[in-house]
Design a protein around this motif. Sequence first.
Motif, PDB file in Angstrom:
ATOM      1  N   GLU A 233      -0.855 -96.123 -89.080  1.00 16.20           N
ATOM      2  CA  GLU A 233      -2.205 -95.643 -88.269  1.00 16.20           C
ATOM      3  C   GLU A 233      -2.719 -96.790 -87.389  1.00 16.20           C
ATOM      4  OE1 GLU A 233      -2.898 -92.703 -88.177  1.00 16.20           O
ATOM      5  OE2 GLU A 233      -1.816 -91.887 -89.808  1.00 16.20           O
ATOM      6  N   GLY A 234      -2.203 -97.945 -87.603  1.00  9.69           N
ATOM      7  CA  GLY A 234      -2.649 -98.836 -86.573  1.00  9.69           C
ATOM      8  C   GLY A 234      -3.661-100.159 -87.188  1.00  9.69           C
ATOM      9  N   PHE A 235      -3.383 -99.978 -88.646  1.00 10.56           N
ATOM     10  CA  PHE A 235      -4.580-101.057 -89.245  1.00 10.56           C
ATOM     11  C   PHE A 235      -3.417-102.144 -89.533  1.00 10.56           C
ATOM     12  CE2 PHE A 235      -6.780 -97.063 -89.516  1.00 10.56           C
ATOM     13  CZ  PHE A 235      -8.116 -97.338 -89.230  1.00 10.56           C
TER      14      PHE A 235
ATOM     15  N   ARG B  11       2.178 -88.339 -80.781  1.00  9.11           N
ATOM     16  CA  ARG B  11       1.852 -87.951 -82.158  1.00  9.11           C
ATOM     17  C   ARG B  11       0.532 -87.228 -82.327  1.00  9.11           C
ATOM     18  NH1 ARG B  11       2.727 -87.368 -87.051  1.00  9.11           N
ATOM     19  NH2 ARG B  11       1.509 -88.397 -88.653  1.00  9.11           N
TER      20      ARG B  11
ATOM     21  N   HIS C  36     -12.953 -96.704 -92.462  1.00  9.91           N
ATOM     22  CA  HIS C  36     -12.678 -96.753 -90.997  1.00  9.91           C
ATOM     23  C   HIS C  36     -13.320 -95.848 -90.354  1.00  9.91           C
ATOM     24  CE1 HIS C  36      -9.370 -93.967 -92.233  1.00  9.91           C
ATOM     25  NE2 HIS C  36      -9.677 -93.677 -90.821  1.00  9.91           N
ATOM     26  N   GLU C  37     -13.575 -94.590 -90.795  1.00  8.09           N
ATOM     27  CA  GLU C  37     -14.526 -93.462 -90.059  1.00  8.09           C
ATOM     28  C   GLU C  37     -15.785 -94.109 -89.828  1.00  8.09           C
ATOM     29  OE1 GLU C  37     -14.253 -89.958 -92.431  1.00  8.09           O
ATOM     30  OE2 GLU C  37     -12.114 -89.986 -92.274  1.00  8.09           O
TER      31      GLU C  37
ATOM     32  N   GLN D 151      -0.507 -83.668 -83.737  1.00  8.87           N
ATOM     33  CA  GLN D 151      -1.478 -83.623 -84.893  1.00  8.87           C
ATOM     34  C   GLN D 151      -2.487 -82.479 -84.633  1.00  8.87           C
ATOM     35  OE1 GLN D 151      -1.698 -85.236 -88.185  1.00  8.87           O
ATOM     36  NE2 GLN D 151       0.509 -84.879 -88.010  1.00  8.87           N
TER      37      GLN D 151
ATOM     38  N   ASN E  21     -10.494 -83.486 -90.118  1.00 16.65           N
ATOM     39  CA  ASN E  21      -9.735 -84.310 -91.066  1.00 16.65           C
ATOM     40  C   ASN E  21     -10.095 -84.247 -92.330  1.00 16.65           C
ATOM     41  OD1 ASN E  21     -12.022 -85.673 -90.590  1.00 16.65           O
ATOM     42  ND2 ASN E  21     -11.083 -87.638 -90.359  1.00 16.65           N
TER      43      ASN E  21
ATOM     44  N   GLN F  14     -10.050 -88.964 -85.071  1.00 11.03           N
ATOM     45  CA  GLN F  14      -9.776 -89.511 -86.390  1.00 11.03           C
ATOM     46  C   GLN F  14      -8.441 -88.867 -86.987  1.00 11.03           C
ATOM     47  OE1 GLN F  14     -13.129 -89.226 -88.641  1.00 11.03           O
ATOM     48  NE2 GLN F  14     -14.409 -90.514 -87.547  1.00 11.03           N
ATOM     49  N   LEU F  15      -7.728 -88.116 -85.985  1.00 13.02           N
ATOM     50  CA  LEU F  15      -6.333 -87.651 -86.424  1.00 13.02           C
ATOM     51  C   LEU F  15      -5.467 -88.890 -86.297  1.00 13.02           C
ATOM     52  CD1 LEU F  15      -6.175 -84.094 -85.041  1.00 13.02           C
ATOM     53  CD2 LEU F  15      -6.067 -84.882 -87.727  1.00 13.02           C
ATOM     54  N   SER F  16      -4.242 -88.908 -86.889  1.00 17.59           N
ATOM     55  CA  SER F  16      -3.372 -89.810 -86.749  1.00 17.59           C
ATOM     56  C   SER F  16      -2.696 -89.781 -85.539  1.00 17.59           C
ATOM     57  CB  SER F  16      -2.216 -89.488 -87.925  1.00 17.59           C
ATOM     58  OG  SER F  16      -1.007 -90.550 -87.614  1.00 17.59           O
ATOM     59  N   PRO F  17      -2.399 -90.912 -84.938  1.00 19.03           N
ATOM     60  CA  PRO F  17      -2.816 -92.217 -85.189  1.00 19.03           C
ATOM     61  C   PRO F  17      -4.185 -92.410 -85.052  1.00 19.03           C
ATOM     62  CG  PRO F  17      -1.290 -92.447 -83.182  1.00 19.03           C
ATOM     63  CD  PRO F  17      -1.656 -90.836 -83.373  1.00 19.03           C
ATOM     64  N   VAL F  18      -5.049 -93.124 -86.149  1.00 21.30           N
ATOM     65  CA  VAL F  18      -6.281 -93.361 -86.079  1.00 21.30           C
ATOM     66  C   VAL F  18      -6.728 -94.176 -85.151  1.00 21.30           C
ATOM     67  CG1 VAL F  18      -8.059 -93.852 -87.529  1.00 21.30           C
ATOM     68  CG2 VAL F  18      -6.320 -92.571 -88.653  1.00 21.30           C
ATOM     69  N   MET F  19      -5.936 -95.193 -84.795  1.00 21.70           N
ATOM     70  CA  MET F  19      -6.466 -96.280 -84.119  1.00 21.70           C
ATOM     71  C   MET F  19      -6.314 -95.866 -82.633  1.00 21.70           C
ATOM     72  SD  MET F  19      -7.836 -98.856 -84.706  1.00 21.70           S
ATOM     73  CE  MET F  19      -8.127 -99.926 -86.096  1.00 21.70           C
TER      74      MET F  19
ATOM     75  N   THR G 101      -5.731 -96.550 -95.526  1.00 19.28           N
ATOM     76  CA  THR G 101      -4.991 -96.231 -94.625  1.00 19.28           C
ATOM     77  C   THR G 101      -3.657 -96.868 -94.031  1.00 19.28           C
ATOM     78  OG1 THR G 101      -7.298 -95.552 -93.816  1.00 19.28           O
ATOM     79  CG2 THR G 101      -5.304 -95.041 -92.357  1.00 19.28           C
TER      80      THR G 101
ATOM     81  N   GLN H  64     -10.620-102.657 -86.473  1.00 20.23           N
ATOM     82  CA  GLN H  64     -10.141-103.113 -87.722  1.00 20.23           C
ATOM     83  C   GLN H  64     -11.120-103.235 -88.594  1.00 20.23           C
ATOM     84  OE1 GLN H  64      -6.919-103.237 -88.270  1.00 20.23           O
ATOM     85  NE2 GLN H  64      -6.026-102.976 -86.305  1.00 20.23           N
TER      86      GLN H  64
ATOM     87  N   ASN I 112      -2.044 -85.209 -94.401  1.00 21.34           N
ATOM     88  CA  ASN I 112      -2.444 -85.870 -92.925  1.00 21.34           C
ATOM     89  C   ASN I 112      -3.937 -85.698 -92.899  1.00 21.34           C
ATOM     90  OD1 ASN I 112      -2.598 -82.918 -93.152  1.00 21.34           O
ATOM     91  ND2 ASN I 112      -1.107 -82.747 -91.467  1.00 21.34           N
TER      92      ASN I 112
ATOM     93  N   LYS J  81     -14.984 -80.361 -89.548  1.00 23.73           N
ATOM     94  CA  LYS J  81     -14.509 -81.665 -89.328  1.00 23.73           C
ATOM     95  C   LYS J  81     -13.210 -81.661 -89.369  1.00 23.73           C
ATOM     96  CE  LYS J  81     -15.667 -86.371 -90.404  1.00 23.73           C
ATOM     97  NZ  LYS J  81     -16.357 -87.045 -91.173  1.00 23.73           N
TER      98      LYS J  81
END
Lengths: 524, 393
Positions: B206-208, A421, B151-152, A425, A364, A402-407, B202, B158, B62, A362
């Motif tokens: 990261e967008g949260f 990005r 979040h995982e 990563q 991360n 799930q690496l940055s950016p997570v969203m 987080t 969100q 990271n 995995k």
Amino acid sequence: MSLWRLYLISILVLAPIGAFVVAGAIALWQTGHYFLLWWLIPICWLPAWLLARRWRKHFLAPELTGDPPGEYWTDRDKQAWQLVQEAQENAGATATERFADPQFHLQAAMDLGLRIAKVYRLKAKNPYGSRTVIEILSVAQLALEESEQRIADYVPGSYFLTLDQWRLLSKAPRWWQLASNVGWAASIAFNPLNVTRFVASKLALGSATKQLQDNMLAWAYAVFIGRVGFYLIEMNSGRLRSGTQRYKRLMRQESTSDRLAAGGEATESAEPCEVVVAVVGQVNAGKSSLINALIGQHTAEADVLPATRDVRRYRLHQADQYDSQWTLLDTPGYGEDGATSQQKRAIQAALTEADLVLLVMKVNTGARQADSLVLDELNKLQQARPDRKPAPVLGVLTHIDQLSPVMEWAPPYNWEMPTGRKEEQILEAVQYHRQLLGPSLAGIVPVCSDVENQREFGVTQWLLPAMLQLLGEARGCAVLRILGQEGRKGQTRRAFGQLAQVGKALLQTAFLPDQGRAPPHNRG
Amino acid sequence: MWKRWRDRWTGQPMSDEEFRREQRRILDRAPVPLLWLLGKTGSGKTSIVRFLTGADQAEIGNGFQPQTRTSQLYDFPDVEAPLVRFVDTRGLGEKDYDPAEDLQQFDQRANVIVVTVRVMDQALAEVIEPLRRIRHTRPDRPVLLVLTCLHEAYPQQQHPVEDPFRDQPIPETVSEQLRRSLQRQHERFEGLVDRIVPIDLTPPEEGFIDPEFGGDRLRETLLELLPVAYRQTLLALEDSVRSLHQLHERRAMPYVISYSAMAATAAAVPLPWVDIPVVTALQAHLVYRLGKVYQQPIGAKTFLEMAAPIGGRLLVRQAVRGVLKFVPWVGMAANATLAYAYTFGLGKACCWYFGRLRAGDAPTADELQEIWQSELTRAARYWKQQHKSGAPE
């Protein structure tokens, strides 16, 4: 085509040329231009002699000395092969006369056999001890067949060579010299000017023909030694145990697959030889998901909690140009608290069987101690059996989403040439793992195999090509594994068969004394 | 010994070396809680340190590359005036890291253990095994399990707007995957931890939308778990820092609180006047420290300017406090209260003063005195509020 027909055709073809040569010589003699052309012989043969001398050192080109080691060969095999090559190189230094002696060939083979056996059984007092008679016969048979084939391929007309002729060849220098000396004496008596020609011819032709003969004989010897060495290695590594027929079939298939990998077409249908891929990793690293993504079905039970408790097998048939048959082993994950020894044994069994290992990590989570320990264990397992080739290990980094950016999740990602990005990563993670575990891995591939949420990327783009790249190596491992397994099984069966034969014979002598005197035609 | 007594009676200022020695003695007695963060690499130990202290020195990685390469004792705000101490151990399960030595070393000293685990992580042998041993040696020491990276369980979504974990440990409103994993973690850590808090820290990059999801619960739970003596410092820190937006003040406040607490500890000695030089020295050091935070050099001029409205009165008041100590217990409590309040008030007034200086105007002596007065009353109230449960420990 029978022999006399061949002779007839040859005579018919060559007769006019011979007639032209004779007629031409007579015509030249009569016109008096004979002496002008006469100088051609020394002019051409002298450089020929010089060149022959110069090039003599480059005799025994490696491609003539036998097959280069197969891709499936282990390091120990390669070590033994060096001994064979040394023996081949020594061929040039051996006296020509000895090549004609069959006893010499046999002795050389025995010597080589002893030296190679020592490589495989370092500690044993009698290295031959554990070899069965059938095995040694197998080697002899194979080496003979192959040498024969090779000489037939490279020496025209060698089908007609008998042993006597072969001996004659080694003695050729003597009678040829005698005959030519008589010829020259007559020639000089007839025309004293021929002395010059005699000297040039002696210099050039005499040694050139001698060299040609020497080389020819040494080459044949080297071929023989090469083949014997090759099969001695195959025997010592235990691959010949399942018998020569089976061995030949599998080897043919191996070379077919090589050809396939090179982009050629299959000429003969190969017997199916499956490559076993062990998928190992920490619990919930995504092994089952990865298998689902690979076979394109939701077959393996993938869950957020540890779901795989024992090894399960899945078939993967890649209907592409490679026509690959893979068996994927889904293993229980390690690193979970309270893992049973049964689970550990299951992983170990899968590692032992594997021809290719996918180490699933995995991306991360940075905790790599457990993975590192598994790599160590694999290494130990492989060192414990030098008759198998170490299976290549491919690192697979999962959950790259799930690496940055997570969203963010917007494939395709070209991580090798990062622009965003996420790509940076991914590249960084690959580089980091390469640095951390690099030497033990054949490669590292990032993937996202979240089939359930339709978020799958990298499996067909990066993972499959990487696996196919290792296919050749993995197939090599598979051949050795299959031969090893069958050899063990076959040996027991044969031993029982032989025991039964002995028993039958005993029965016959004990209870059927009348038939005991009969010729033993019923023994097989 | 006699010299020390004499110096104290005559109110001679302490030398630097004397002060440091005294400071060490105070720190030994001062209730500085030691939180031990234990968890696999990348499970968010450093994020928690950062969240609790607001300090940005702590580096967060990271995820795939271990960031904390050596286990470190992290004093907040700094070594000389710590409020909280964290042991940020190297991540468990890191390649080629044997935690045995670290575990043994910190096991002796930690007051509270914070175990961090990614909520979806099931490969926890490396955490469970040492935790079992640690728990066994001191079963009464509180252990808090923080389940991170919620979040995982819901990728690319969100956090829930309403915190579902307020009411139920395993809420029904969250996804099935998360619920089952939570269930499993609860079973797994049964008997090994006292409390379980699911959070997600987080960062917003990261967008949260909510970068401190469940942070409140983490603070509350920690306070509940901390022995009473240690609670005060964390509470004070939280209360005073939270409302502040100005960067310098945010940085300065931990020092003000820390020095005030030290002054209170120093003053809680049942002997009159003994503490005067120590408290004065602590206050002087605080002023210097604050000057550094505000990047205002403390010269003779600045010190005189401040001493006029504040310093003169301080000395007078401290003389009065000394008398109070003759009545043993009352005197001690009142004494500690006063030392705390005076130091706190001084610190706040300094912050205000330096802040104005930075902004470009020099406040008048009257203004400064006014501020100091009001801060002093607030500080006294503050102290009482924190100790209303009973006598100070």
